[in-house]
Write a protein that holds these residues in place. Structure first.
Motif, PDB file in Angstrom:
ATOM      1  N   GLY A 120      54.750  81.582  34.422  1.00  0.00           N
ATOM      2  CA  GLY A 120      55.575  81.327  33.245  1.00  0.00           C
ATOM      3  C   GLY A 120      56.130  79.916  33.226  1.00  0.00           C
ATOM      4  N   ILE A 121      56.545  79.420  34.384  1.00  0.00           N
ATOM      5  CA  ILE A 121      57.047  78.046  34.477  1.00  0.00           C
ATOM      6  C   ILE A 121      55.916  77.054  34.265  1.00  0.00           C
ATOM      7  CG2 ILE A 121      58.062  76.334  36.040  1.00  0.00           C
ATOM      8  CD1 ILE A 121      59.724  78.556  37.252  1.00  0.00           C
ATOM      9  N   PHE A 122      54.787  77.316  34.901  1.00  0.00           N
ATOM     10  CA  PHE A 122      53.611  76.459  34.725  1.00  0.00           C
ATOM     11  C   PHE A 122      53.249  76.308  33.254  1.00  0.00           C
ATOM     12  CE2 PHE A 122      48.975  77.379  33.988  1.00  0.00           C
ATOM     13  CZ  PHE A 122      48.562  76.054  33.925  1.00  0.00           C
ATOM     14  N   LEU A 123      53.167  77.429  32.542  1.00  0.00           N
ATOM     15  CA  LEU A 123      52.752  77.372  31.141  1.00  0.00           C
ATOM     16  C   LEU A 123      53.784  76.663  30.270  1.00  0.00           C
ATOM     17  CD1 LEU A 123      51.219  80.937  30.648  1.00  0.00           C
ATOM     18  CD2 LEU A 123      49.996  78.761  30.811  1.00  0.00           C
ATOM     19  N   ALA A 124      55.061  76.945  30.486  1.00  0.00           N
ATOM     20  CA  ALA A 124      56.092  76.272  29.695  1.00  0.00           C
ATOM     21  C   ALA A 124      56.038  74.765  29.916  1.00  0.00           C
ATOM     22  CB  ALA A 124      57.468  76.825  30.061  1.00  0.00           C
ATOM     23  N   CYS A 125      55.913  74.359  31.160  1.00  0.00           N
ATOM     24  CA  CYS A 125      55.850  72.929  31.463  1.00  0.00           C
ATOM     25  C   CYS A 125      54.578  72.299  30.906  1.00  0.00           C
ATOM     26  CB  CYS A 125      55.935  72.707  32.965  1.00  0.00           C
ATOM     27  SG  CYS A 125      57.564  73.085  33.667  1.00  0.00           S
ATOM     28  N   LYS A 126      53.496  73.027  30.940  1.00  0.00           N
ATOM     29  CA  LYS A 126      52.222  72.505  30.441  1.00  0.00           C
ATOM     30  C   LYS A 126      52.334  72.056  28.997  1.00  0.00           C
ATOM     31  CE  LYS A 126      47.373  73.789  29.682  1.00  0.00           C
ATOM     32  NZ  LYS A 126      46.311  74.804  29.930  1.00  0.00           N
ATOM     33  N   TYR A 127      53.128  72.774  28.194  1.00  0.00           N
ATOM     34  CA  TYR A 127      53.219  72.455  26.779  1.00  0.00           C
ATOM     35  C   TYR A 127      54.498  71.705  26.396  1.00  0.00           C
ATOM     36  CZ  TYR A 127      49.011  75.129  26.263  1.00  0.00           C
ATOM     37  OH  TYR A 127      47.703  75.555  26.378  1.00  0.00           O
ATOM     38  N   VAL A 128      55.278  71.316  27.398  1.00  0.00           N
ATOM     39  CA  VAL A 128      56.470  70.510  27.142  1.00  0.00           C
ATOM     40  C   VAL A 128      56.377  69.129  27.793  1.00  0.00           C
ATOM     41  CG1 VAL A 128      58.955  70.326  27.591  1.00  0.00           C
ATOM     42  CG2 VAL A 128      57.995  72.481  26.805  1.00  0.00           C
ATOM     43  N   VAL A 129      55.842  69.076  28.989  1.00  0.00           N
ATOM     44  CA  VAL A 129      55.800  67.815  29.742  1.00  0.00           C
ATOM     45  C   VAL A 129      55.071  66.690  29.001  1.00  0.00           C
ATOM     46  CG1 VAL A 129      54.838  66.713  31.809  1.00  0.00           C
ATOM     47  CG2 VAL A 129      56.167  68.814  32.017  1.00  0.00           C
ATOM     48  N   PRO A 130      53.932  66.925  28.338  1.00  0.00           N
ATOM     49  CA  PRO A 130      53.245  65.808  27.675  1.00  0.00           C
ATOM     50  C   PRO A 130      54.120  65.031  26.701  1.00  0.00           C
ATOM     51  CG  PRO A 130      51.767  67.669  27.825  1.00  0.00           C
ATOM     52  CD  PRO A 130      53.105  68.157  28.270  1.00  0.00           C
ATOM     53  N   GLN A 131      54.924  65.707  25.892  1.00  0.00           N
ATOM     54  CA  GLN A 131      55.784  64.973  24.958  1.00  0.00           C
ATOM     55  C   GLN A 131      56.977  64.357  25.677  1.00  0.00           C
ATOM     56  OE1 GLN A 131      59.028  66.048  23.273  1.00  0.00           O
ATOM     57  NE2 GLN A 131      59.214  67.272  25.137  1.00  0.00           N
ATOM     58  N   MET A 132      57.394  64.923  26.818  1.00  0.00           N
ATOM     59  CA  MET A 132      58.429  64.273  27.622  1.00  0.00           C
ATOM     60  C   MET A 132      57.905  62.960  28.194  1.00  0.00           C
ATOM     61  SD  MET A 132      60.359  67.330  29.754  1.00  0.00           S
ATOM     62  CE  MET A 132      61.599  68.364  28.955  1.00  0.00           C
ATOM     63  N   ILE A 133      56.661  62.984  28.654  1.00  0.00           N
ATOM     64  CA  ILE A 133      56.034  61.750  29.157  1.00  0.00           C
ATOM     65  C   ILE A 133      55.958  60.720  28.033  1.00  0.00           C
ATOM     66  CG2 ILE A 133      53.877  60.748  29.999  1.00  0.00           C
ATOM     67  CD1 ILE A 133      53.410  63.343  31.563  1.00  0.00           C
ATOM     68  N   GLU A 134      55.549  61.162  26.866  1.00  0.00           N
ATOM     69  CA  GLU A 134      55.439  60.253  25.721  1.00  0.00           C
ATOM     70  C   GLU A 134      56.792  59.659  25.348  1.00  0.00           C
ATOM     71  OE1 GLU A 134      54.032  60.407  21.012  1.00  0.00           O
ATOM     72  OE2 GLU A 134      53.608  62.095  22.356  1.00  0.00           O
ATOM     73  N   ASN A 135      57.850  60.476  25.434  1.00  0.00           N
ATOM     74  CA  ASN A 135      59.196  60.015  25.078  1.00  0.00           C
ATOM     75  C   ASN A 135      59.917  59.336  26.233  1.00  0.00           C
ATOM     76  OD1 ASN A 135      58.871  61.062  22.501  1.00  0.00           O
ATOM     77  ND2 ASN A 135      59.780  63.041  23.035  1.00  0.00           N
ATOM     78  N   LYS A 136      59.290  59.362  27.416  1.00  0.00           N
ATOM     79  CA  LYS A 136      59.882  58.764  28.614  1.00  0.00           C
ATOM     80  C   LYS A 136      61.271  59.348  28.921  1.00  0.00           C
ATOM     81  CE  LYS A 136      57.391  54.361  28.424  1.00  0.00           C
ATOM     82  NZ  LYS A 136      56.451  54.764  27.376  1.00  0.00           N
ATOM     83  N   TYR A 137      61.388  60.643  28.721  1.00  0.00           N
ATOM     84  CA  TYR A 137      62.651  61.312  29.027  1.00  0.00           C
ATOM     85  C   TYR A 137      62.433  62.820  29.120  1.00  0.00           C
ATOM     86  CZ  TYR A 137      67.512  62.783  28.965  1.00  0.00           C
ATOM     87  OH  TYR A 137      68.719  63.341  29.315  1.00  0.00           O
ATOM     88  N   GLY A 138      63.065  63.433  30.117  1.00  0.00           N
ATOM     89  CA  GLY A 138      62.999  64.886  30.207  1.00  0.00           C
ATOM     90  C   GLY A 138      63.840  65.430  31.339  1.00  0.00           C
ATOM     91  N   LYS A 139      64.363  66.612  31.132  1.00  0.00           N
ATOM     92  CA  LYS A 139      65.135  67.336  32.142  1.00  0.00           C
ATOM     93  C   LYS A 139      64.556  68.738  32.255  1.00  0.00           C
ATOM     94  CE  LYS A 139      68.541  64.379  33.032  1.00  0.00           C
ATOM     95  NZ  LYS A 139      68.969  63.985  34.393  1.00  0.00           N
ATOM     96  N   ILE A 140      63.986  69.061  33.407  1.00  0.00           N
ATOM     97  CA  ILE A 140      63.426  70.388  33.637  1.00  0.00           C
ATOM     98  C   ILE A 140      64.210  71.055  34.766  1.00  0.00           C
ATOM     99  CG2 ILE A 140      61.392  71.699  34.349  1.00  0.00           C
ATOM    100  CD1 ILE A 140      59.674  69.423  33.199  1.00  0.00           C
ATOM    101  N   ILE A 141      64.697  72.252  34.476  1.00  0.00           N
ATOM    102  CA  ILE A 141      65.440  73.015  35.479  1.00  0.00           C
ATOM    103  C   ILE A 141      64.764  74.364  35.637  1.00  0.00           C
ATOM    104  CG2 ILE A 141      67.668  73.952  36.171  1.00  0.00           C
ATOM    105  CD1 ILE A 141      67.562  71.454  33.355  1.00  0.00           C
TER     106      ILE A 141
END
Length: 258
Positions: A120-141
């Protein structure tokens, strides 16, 4: 000082937000100024949480999502992005605690733990991390557990698949933290001890013997109270933790000290 904990303008996604710690966290994010997307399988339960968050005046959407299904997660995250335009905070809270020891539990129950708690964590991150990388900002807990590092000796509270899956969450957290720090994305985990929730109220909190034993072993002599995890979550979700990377913060009243 309060400014570094301010989440105004941020968008937070909370999985497993229909009740318990997830619902509490979503409300705390809104009170800190964030817009919130609450995700869970039970849409009818999400509507109640949504109504509470709306009282804060912050924007909130409720999205049906089964974190064990890639198509469901993909669709849910796209809905959030279509609504808010970006995701700044991802709280991976969805989880299950399946009872059983390896010599007696079914393969189905073993897989249920890993499908929800790790996949579940893998899948959520898979579809959130790319736009965080693009925006150069993200907080994952990532919500792990004290049971990632300690276990119950015996009785009805043996949860070997839970122990293993929550330990895997820590490995995934450190791996992602090392890889994504260069993109200004922090990835950390929290380890709650015993809190009353839907997952525990019908099991652990119904055993007076267990609660007495837990109170004896815990230096704080009690379980966690409603809201006591929120301060740590806000810290890890805000600029106050900008140089905190790949850490596992235990919120356990000192349970793992003894």
């Amino acid at each position: 000082m309060n400014e570094i904990f301010d989440l105004t303008g941020k968008v937070a996604v909370v999985t497993g937000a229909s009740a318990g710690l997830g619902a509490d966290a979503a409300l705390a994010y809104a009170k800190a100024g964030a817009s919130v997307a609450i995700l869970a399988r039970r849409v009818e339960k999400l509507s109640q949480v949504k109504a509470e968050i709306e009282k804060t005046g912050q924007k909130v959407i409720a999205v049906a999502c089964d974190v064990t299904s890639e198509e469901s997660v993909k669709k849910a995250m796209q809905t959030v992005l279509d609504t808010f335009g970006h995701i700044d905070i991802l709280l991976n809270n969805a989880g299950v605690a399946v009872a059983g020891a390896v010599d007696s539990m079914s393969e189905e129950d073993w897989n249920k733990s890993f499908d929800t708690n790790v996949k579940g964590i893998f899948l959520a991150c898979k579809y959130v991390v790319p736009q965080m990388i693009e925006n150069k900002y993200g907080k994952i807990i990532n919500v792990a557990s004290v049971n990632a590092v300690v276990a119950n000796k015996g009785g009805a509270f043996i949860r070997h698949s839970y122990n293993a899956s929550k330990a895997a969450v820590l490995g995934l957290t450190t791996g992602m933290a090392a890889s994504y720090a260069q993109h200004n994305i922090t990835v950390n985990a929290v380890g709650p001890a015993l809190f009353e929730s839907e997952m525990t109220s019908d099991t652990l909190f119904k055993s007076e013997e267990f609660l007495k034993g837990y109170a004896y072993l815990n230096p704080s002599s009690r379980a966690g109270r409603k809201g006591e995890l929120n301060g740590t979550l806000i810290y890890l979700s805000s600029d106050a933790s900008s140089y905190v990377q790949g850490q596992f913060i235990l919120v356990d009243g000192g349970f793992t000290l003894v």
